[in-house]
Design a protein around this motif. Structure first.
Motif, mmCIF file in Angstrom:
data_model
loop_
_atom_site.group_PDB
_atom_site.id
_atom_site.type_symbol
_atom_site.label_atom_id
_atom_site.label_comp_id
_atom_site.label_asym_id
_atom_site.label_seq_id
_atom_site.Cartn_x
_atom_site.Cartn_y
_atom_site.Cartn_z
ATOM 1 N N LYS A 3 15.290 -7.925 -8.173
ATOM 2 C CA LYS A 3 14.851 -7.315 -6.904
ATOM 3 C C LYS A 3 14.125 -5.997 -7.186
ATOM 4 O O LYS A 3 13.097 -5.707 -6.569
ATOM 5 N N ASN A 4 14.648 -5.207 -8.115
ATOM 6 C CA ASN A 4 13.970 -3.966 -8.502
ATOM 7 C C ASN A 4 12.562 -4.257 -8.999
ATOM 8 O O ASN A 4 11.617 -3.560 -8.639
ATOM 9 N N GLU A 5 12.463 -5.257 -9.858
ATOM 10 C CA GLU A 5 11.163 -5.633 -10.408
ATOM 11 C C GLU A 5 10.195 -6.006 -9.283
ATOM 12 O O GLU A 5 9.061 -5.524 -9.236
ATOM 13 N N ASP A 6 10.629 -6.845 -8.376
ATOM 14 C CA ASP A 6 9.775 -7.289 -7.273
ATOM 15 C C ASP A 6 9.371 -6.126 -6.366
ATOM 16 O O ASP A 6 8.206 -6.025 -5.958
ATOM 17 N N LEU A 7 10.308 -5.246 -6.072
ATOM 18 C CA LEU A 7 10.002 -4.099 -5.210
ATOM 19 C C LEU A 7 9.055 -3.118 -5.893
ATOM 20 O O LEU A 7 8.168 -2.539 -5.257
ATOM 21 N N GLU A 45 5.604 -4.596 -5.810
ATOM 22 C CA GLU A 45 5.072 -4.438 -4.449
ATOM 23 C C GLU A 45 4.555 -3.012 -4.241
ATOM 24 O O GLU A 45 3.498 -2.804 -3.642
ATOM 25 N N LEU A 46 5.284 -2.028 -4.747
ATOM 26 C CA LEU A 46 4.854 -0.631 -4.643
ATOM 27 C C LEU A 46 3.521 -0.426 -5.360
ATOM 28 O O LEU A 46 2.583 0.157 -4.798
ATOM 29 N N LEU A 47 3.422 -0.898 -6.603
ATOM 30 C CA LEU A 47 2.165 -0.754 -7.348
ATOM 31 C C LEU A 47 1.014 -1.464 -6.625
ATOM 32 O O LEU A 47 -0.102 -0.935 -6.556
ATOM 33 N N TYR A 48 1.304 -2.629 -6.110
ATOM 34 C CA TYR A 48 0.282 -3.408 -5.414
ATOM 35 C C TYR A 48 -0.243 -2.639 -4.193
ATOM 36 O O TYR A 48 -1.456 -2.522 -3.998
ATOM 37 N N GLU A 49 0.660 -2.115 -3.384
ATOM 38 C CA GLU A 49 0.245 -1.376 -2.181
ATOM 39 C C GLU A 49 -0.469 -0.079 -2.546
ATOM 40 O O GLU A 49 -1.441 0.307 -1.887
ATOM 41 N N MET A 50 -0.013 0.602 -3.581
ATOM 42 C CA MET A 50 -0.694 1.825 -4.014
ATOM 43 C C MET A 50 -2.106 1.497 -4.478
ATOM 44 O O MET A 50 -3.066 2.190 -4.118
ATOM 45 N N GLY A 51 -2.218 0.462 -5.286
ATOM 46 C CA GLY A 51 -3.527 0.059 -5.779
ATOM 47 C C GLY A 51 -4.475 -0.287 -4.644
ATOM 48 O O GLY A 51 -5.636 0.135 -4.637
ATOM 49 N N LYS A 52 -3.990 -1.064 -3.678
ATOM 50 C CA LYS A 52 -4.818 -1.434 -2.524
ATOM 51 C C LYS A 52 -5.293 -0.195 -1.773
ATOM 52 O O LYS A 52 -6.459 -0.092 -1.396
ATOM 53 N N SER A 53 -4.391 0.760 -1.562
ATOM 54 C CA SER A 53 -4.752 1.956 -0.797
ATOM 55 C C SER A 53 -5.781 2.814 -1.523
ATOM 56 O O SER A 53 -6.481 3.600 -0.900
ATOM 57 N N LEU A 54 -5.858 2.653 -2.854
ATOM 58 C CA LEU A 54 -6.795 3.440 -3.653
ATOM 59 C C LEU A 54 -8.011 2.623 -4.098
ATOM 60 O O LEU A 54 -8.774 3.045 -4.970
ATOM 61 N N ASN A 55 -8.161 1.440 -3.508
ATOM 62 C CA ASN A 55 -9.279 0.536 -3.813
ATOM 63 C C ASN A 55 -9.259 -0.016 -5.235
ATOM 64 O O ASN A 55 -10.309 -0.272 -5.825
ATOM 65 N N TYR A 56 -8.070 -0.184 -5.789
ATOM 66 C CA TYR A 56 -7.899 -0.943 -7.028
ATOM 67 C C TYR A 56 -7.413 -2.323 -6.602
ATOM 68 O O TYR A 56 -6.524 -2.436 -5.768
#
Length: 175
Positions: A98-102, A105-116
């Motif tokens: 669960k830690n891994e998945d969360l 998800e955090l990296l994914y959302e951060m990347g999206k918000s920064l246009n990565y």
């Protein structure tokens, strides 16, 4: 003074002031983005070593830098990950996954918000950490735990005696 002359005088006075203000606004936005990107890059580069100081410091900066409109999903992902880290049960079989998945998800959302644009599978599977680094970290933890138990008085320092006389005589016979 005619209206056109007044407009020209105002433009001459206001133009440079407006240009300076616009430049300051652009620099502020650039600095804000740079701080966010630095946090993201730190988390990406330390994703295989999540107990490193740099990793933990970057996580703790998320609440400070990812504020305002457009970062709601980042903050929500961080809160979910943080909640599992601090309130989850590390003894549970599913806690680590669960830690891994969360975290992904955090990296994914951060990347999206920064246009990565990264796929979640890529974020999960492409972190590189040599086996030697893992072995080194394990050995250091073993040494620290051992010394901590000795220094706290919970264990004694093991001492082994050998008979050097036998070893010296065996060496003489071999020569």
């Amino acid at each position: 003074m005619e209206a056109s002359e007044m407009i020209m005088a105002l433009a001459v006075l206001i133009g440079p002031i407006a240009a300076v203000q616009i430049q300051k606004w652009l620099e502020k936005n650039r600095e804000n983005r740079s701080r966010k990107v630095d946090i993201f890059k730190t988390l990406m580069t330390t994703r295989a070593t999540r107990v490193s100081i740099d990793h933990v410091e970057a996580l703790n900066m998320i609440d400070l830098e990812f504020t305002g409109k457009g970062y709601e999903k980042v903050i929500a992902a961080w809160r979910n990950y943080h909640d599992n880290l601090t309130n989850g049960n590390p003894q549970a079989e599913t806690w680590g996954q669960k830690n891994e998945d969360l975290f992904i998800e955090l990296l994914y959302e951060m990347g999206k918000s920064l246009n990565y644009h990264f796929e979640k599978v890529m974020l999960k599977r492409t972190a590189y950490s040599p086996i030697a680094h893992g072995n080194l970290e394990f050995e250091q933890q073993t040494i620290r735990r051992g010394l901590a138990t000795i220094l706290s008085g919970k264990a004694g320092f093991p001492v082994f005696f050998t008979n050097n006389m036998e070893t010296k005589e065996e060496n003489k016979k071999e020569k």
